[in-house]
Scaffold this active site. Structure first.
Site, PDB file in Angstrom:
ATOM      1  N   SER A   9     -50.683   6.006  -1.992  1.00 35.27           N
ATOM      2  CA  SER A   9     -49.685   6.594  -2.884  1.00 35.27           C
ATOM      3  C   SER A   9     -50.158   6.518  -4.331  1.00 35.27           C
ATOM      4  O   SER A   9     -50.408   5.427  -4.859  1.00 35.27           O
ATOM      5  CB  SER A   9     -48.359   5.847  -2.758  1.00 35.27           C
ATOM      6  OG  SER A   9     -47.527   6.213  -3.838  1.00 35.27           O
ATOM      7  N   HIS A  33     -50.755  10.471  -0.866  1.00 36.82           N
ATOM      8  CA  HIS A  33     -49.287  10.393  -0.748  1.00 36.82           C
ATOM      9  C   HIS A  33     -48.668  10.672  -2.114  1.00 36.82           C
ATOM     10  O   HIS A  33     -48.990  10.025  -3.112  1.00 36.82           O
ATOM     11  CB  HIS A  33     -48.909   9.001  -0.252  1.00 36.82           C
ATOM     12  CG  HIS A  33     -47.459   8.828   0.077  1.00 36.82           C
ATOM     13  ND1 HIS A  33     -46.913   9.260   1.260  1.00 36.82           N
ATOM     14  CD2 HIS A  33     -46.433   8.274  -0.630  1.00 36.82           C
ATOM     15  CE1 HIS A  33     -45.625   8.962   1.286  1.00 36.82           C
ATOM     16  NE2 HIS A  33     -45.306   8.374   0.148  1.00 36.82           N
ATOM     17  N   ASP A  35     -45.342  10.850  -4.237  1.00 37.04           N
ATOM     18  CA  ASP A  35     -43.963  10.362  -4.283  1.00 37.04           C
ATOM     19  C   ASP A  35     -43.164  11.110  -5.352  1.00 37.04           C
ATOM     20  O   ASP A  35     -43.280  10.830  -6.542  1.00 37.04           O
ATOM     21  CB  ASP A  35     -43.944   8.860  -4.599  1.00 37.04           C
ATOM     22  CG  ASP A  35     -44.275   8.029  -3.371  1.00 37.04           C
ATOM     23  OD1 ASP A  35     -43.680   8.285  -2.303  1.00 37.04           O
ATOM     24  OD2 ASP A  35     -45.126   7.124  -3.483  1.00 37.04           O
ATOM     25  N   MET A  37     -39.755  11.815  -7.099  1.00 42.26           N
ATOM     26  CA  MET A  37     -38.444  11.169  -7.300  1.00 42.26           C
ATOM     27  C   MET A  37     -37.689  11.883  -8.404  1.00 42.26           C
ATOM     28  O   MET A  37     -38.272  12.232  -9.430  1.00 42.26           O
ATOM     29  CB  MET A  37     -38.639   9.706  -7.708  1.00 42.26           C
ATOM     30  CG  MET A  37     -39.471   8.902  -6.740  1.00 42.26           C
ATOM     31  SD  MET A  37     -39.481   7.166  -7.202  1.00 42.26           S
ATOM     32  CE  MET A  37     -40.717   6.527  -6.061  1.00 42.26           C
ATOM     33  N   HIS A  66     -43.775  13.256  -0.177  1.00 48.83           N
ATOM     34  CA  HIS A  66     -42.578  12.494   0.188  1.00 48.83           C
ATOM     35  C   HIS A  66     -41.508  12.816  -0.860  1.00 48.83           C
ATOM     36  O   HIS A  66     -41.585  12.349  -1.994  1.00 48.83           O
ATOM     37  CB  HIS A  66     -42.955  10.997   0.193  1.00 48.83           C
ATOM     38  CG  HIS A  66     -41.819  10.076   0.480  1.00 48.83           C
ATOM     39  ND1 HIS A  66     -41.904   8.709   0.255  1.00 48.83           N
ATOM     40  CD2 HIS A  66     -40.562  10.295   0.986  1.00 48.83           C
ATOM     41  CE1 HIS A  66     -40.766   8.145   0.609  1.00 48.83           C
ATOM     42  NE2 HIS A  66     -39.934   9.079   1.031  1.00 48.83           N
ATOM     43  N   MET A 136     -39.085   3.915   5.899  1.00 50.42           N
ATOM     44  CA  MET A 136     -39.188   3.217   4.614  1.00 50.42           C
ATOM     45  C   MET A 136     -39.052   1.712   4.871  1.00 50.42           C
ATOM     46  O   MET A 136     -38.049   1.257   5.427  1.00 50.42           O
ATOM     47  CB  MET A 136     -38.081   3.670   3.657  1.00 50.42           C
ATOM     48  CG  MET A 136     -38.207   5.087   3.134  1.00 50.42           C
ATOM     49  SD  MET A 136     -39.799   5.458   2.360  1.00 50.42           S
ATOM     50  CE  MET A 136     -39.885   4.233   1.054  1.00 50.42           C
ATOM     51  N   PHE A 142     -39.400   2.629  -6.096  1.00 48.47           N
ATOM     52  CA  PHE A 142     -40.391   1.893  -6.883  1.00 48.47           C
ATOM     53  C   PHE A 142     -41.540   1.415  -6.003  1.00 48.47           C
ATOM     54  O   PHE A 142     -41.331   1.091  -4.830  1.00 48.47           O
ATOM     55  CB  PHE A 142     -39.736   0.672  -7.538  1.00 48.47           C
ATOM     56  CG  PHE A 142     -38.560   1.042  -8.394  1.00 48.47           C
ATOM     57  CD1 PHE A 142     -38.730   1.454  -9.707  1.00 48.47           C
ATOM     58  CD2 PHE A 142     -37.278   1.033  -7.859  1.00 48.47           C
ATOM     59  CE1 PHE A 142     -37.641   1.838 -10.479  1.00 48.47           C
ATOM     60  CE2 PHE A 142     -36.178   1.420  -8.623  1.00 48.47           C
ATOM     61  CZ  PHE A 142     -36.364   1.822  -9.943  1.00 48.47           C
ATOM     62  N   GLY A 143     -42.707   1.342  -6.614  1.00 45.81           N
ATOM     63  CA  GLY A 143     -43.841   0.737  -5.924  1.00 45.81           C
ATOM     64  C   GLY A 143     -43.785  -0.781  -6.112  1.00 45.81           C
ATOM     65  O   GLY A 143     -42.970  -1.302  -6.885  1.00 45.81           O
ATOM     66  N   ASP A 174     -43.890   3.165   4.975  1.00 45.32           N
ATOM     67  CA  ASP A 174     -44.080   3.298   3.522  1.00 45.32           C
ATOM     68  C   ASP A 174     -43.329   2.195   2.795  1.00 45.32           C
ATOM     69  O   ASP A 174     -42.101   2.123   2.864  1.00 45.32           O
ATOM     70  CB  ASP A 174     -43.547   4.682   3.099  1.00 45.32           C
ATOM     71  CG  ASP A 174     -43.772   4.982   1.626  1.00 45.32           C
ATOM     72  OD1 ASP A 174     -44.399   4.162   0.926  1.00 45.32           O
ATOM     73  OD2 ASP A 174     -43.310   6.061   1.195  1.00 45.32           O
ATOM     74  N   GLY A 175     -44.090   1.351   2.081  1.00 51.38           N
ATOM     75  CA  GLY A 175     -43.483   0.337   1.223  1.00 51.38           C
ATOM     76  C   GLY A 175     -43.924  -1.071   1.575  1.00 51.38           C
ATOM     77  O   GLY A 175     -43.746  -1.523   2.700  1.00 51.38           O
ATOM     78  N   GLY A 176     -44.554  -1.735   0.596  1.00 52.02           N
ATOM     79  CA  GLY A 176     -44.937  -3.132   0.794  1.00 52.02           C
ATOM     80  C   GLY A 176     -46.057  -3.335   1.797  1.00 52.02           C
ATOM     81  O   GLY A 176     -46.197  -4.413   2.373  1.00 52.02           O
ATOM     82  N   GLY A 196     -49.520   1.912  -1.829  1.00 51.98           N
ATOM     83  CA  GLY A 196     -49.662   2.235  -3.245  1.00 51.98           C
ATOM     84  C   GLY A 196     -50.367   1.121  -3.985  1.00 51.98           C
ATOM     85  O   GLY A 196     -51.577   1.173  -4.220  1.00 51.98           O
TER      86      GLY A 196
HETATM   87  C1  DX5 Z   1     -41.447   4.005  -2.713  1.00 55.45           C
HETATM   88  C2  DX5 Z   1     -42.515   5.025  -2.408  1.00 55.45           C
HETATM   89  C3  DX5 Z   1     -43.755   4.437  -1.889  1.00 55.45           C
HETATM   90  C4  DX5 Z   1     -44.448   3.526  -2.860  1.00 55.45           C
HETATM   91  C5  DX5 Z   1     -45.152   2.488  -2.069  1.00 55.45           C
HETATM   92  O1  DX5 Z   1     -40.272   4.649  -3.036  1.00 55.45           O
HETATM   93  O2  DX5 Z   1     -42.049   5.962  -1.460  1.00 55.45           O
HETATM   94  O3  DX5 Z   1     -44.642   5.439  -1.416  1.00 55.45           O
HETATM   95  O4  DX5 Z   1     -45.367   4.175  -3.666  1.00 55.45           O
HETATM   96  O5  DX5 Z   1     -45.674   1.575  -2.955  1.00 55.45           O
HETATM   97  P1  DX5 Z   1     -46.185   0.159  -2.500  1.00 55.45           P
HETATM   98  O6  DX5 Z   1     -47.273   0.393  -1.499  1.00 55.45           O
HETATM   99  O7  DX5 Z   1     -46.650  -0.440  -3.771  1.00 55.45           O
HETATM  100  O8  DX5 Z   1     -45.018  -0.557  -1.899  1.00 55.45           O
HETATM  101 ZN    ZN Z   2     -43.548   7.334  -0.473  1.00 50.33          ZN
END
Ligand code: DX5
Ligand code: ZN
Length: 222
Positions: A9, A33, A35, A37, A66, A136, A142-143, A174-176, A196
């Site tokens: 991401s 990826h 993102d 928003m 996304h 998710m 947020f990343g 996706d996430g963490g 990300g």
């Molecule tokens: C969160 C995004 C993710 C984010 C993941 O809303 O959809 O794609 O970038 O970031 P990390 O990998 O840092 O959790």
């Molecule tokens: Zn994403």
């Protein structure tokens, strides 16, 4: 051997030098990826079509878009022009079936994304139409957030549904995702890992992606 795909991401990339950041991962990533928003569906605002198109111009990697926006109907057509995968949130549209068909008519892979509180069982009457489900594992917006362990439970349940129904949709998480969390998601049945901060926050993004592509110790039986 099962193919594990990685979709870094760019949310965690250096936006002042986005082209160079994408080039760093080009030799090894499977997607970029994107993102998107809108500051309404999620409490953060990132970028839209202009930036996504700029990324598309400088890379051969397919885009995995996304859409974390209200009324994704307003954006999908243009994102379909530049993406291989378009994910829309279950929670963001009244007419998911119509939207999924619209994405597929453009020969783009249609994924449905689920927030952490949304049960996979709610997808029973749309799973036969989608190319993938994006689970998710953080609350979107947020990343750099911490992985929510219940995502594993959801991935396992989805994988069970796949086994029972014979459907072949992909499962993306996706996430963490990082070196501590990725294996458990693969063991639960994930096909595509989004990462990300783990990739772009690393001194060596290529090595970080290679780590994620390492085969899990145990893959859940099909
Ligand atoms: C969160 C995004 C993710 C984010 C993941 O809303 O959809 O794609 O970038 O970031 P990390 O990998 O840092 O959790
Ligand atoms: Zn994403």
């Amino acid at each position: 051997m099962r193919k594990i795909e990685v979709s870094p991401s760019i949310l965690a990339a250096n936006f002042a030098n986005l082209g160079a950041e994408v080039k760093k991962i080009e030799s090894i990533a499977d997607y970029v990826h994107i993102d998107v928003m809108d500051g309404h569906f999620v409490p953060n605002l990132t970028f839209g079509l202009i930036v996504a198109k700029a990324v598309k111009r400088i890379t051969n990697l397919p885009l995995d878009s996304h859409l974390m926006v209200d009324n994704p109907e307003n954006l999908v057509d243009e994102f379909c022009e530049i993406s291989e995968i378009v994910s829309v949130h279950y929670e963001a549209t009244y007419h998911l079936h119509r939207l999924i068909q619209r994405i597929k008519e453009k020969d783009v892979k249609a994924f449905v994304a689920l927030n952490p509180h949304t049960s996979v069982e709610l997808l029973q009457d749309i799973l036969m139409d989608v190319d993938g489900v994006l689970i998710m594992s953080v609350n979107p917006g947020f990343g750099g957030q911490k992985f929510i362990p219940n995502a594993l439970n959801k991935i396992r349940r989805l994988n069970d549904i796949k086994r029972k129904t014979g459907l072949t949709f992909k499962i993306e998480v996706d996430g963490g995702i990082n070196e501590e969390t990725f294996e458990s998601t693969l063991n639960a049945g994930v096909d595509i890992l989004v990462a990300g901060s783990y990739v772009f926050g690393s001194e060596d993004p290529v090595r970080a992606i290679k780590t994620l592509k390492g085969q899990p110790k145990k893959i859940s039986e099909g």
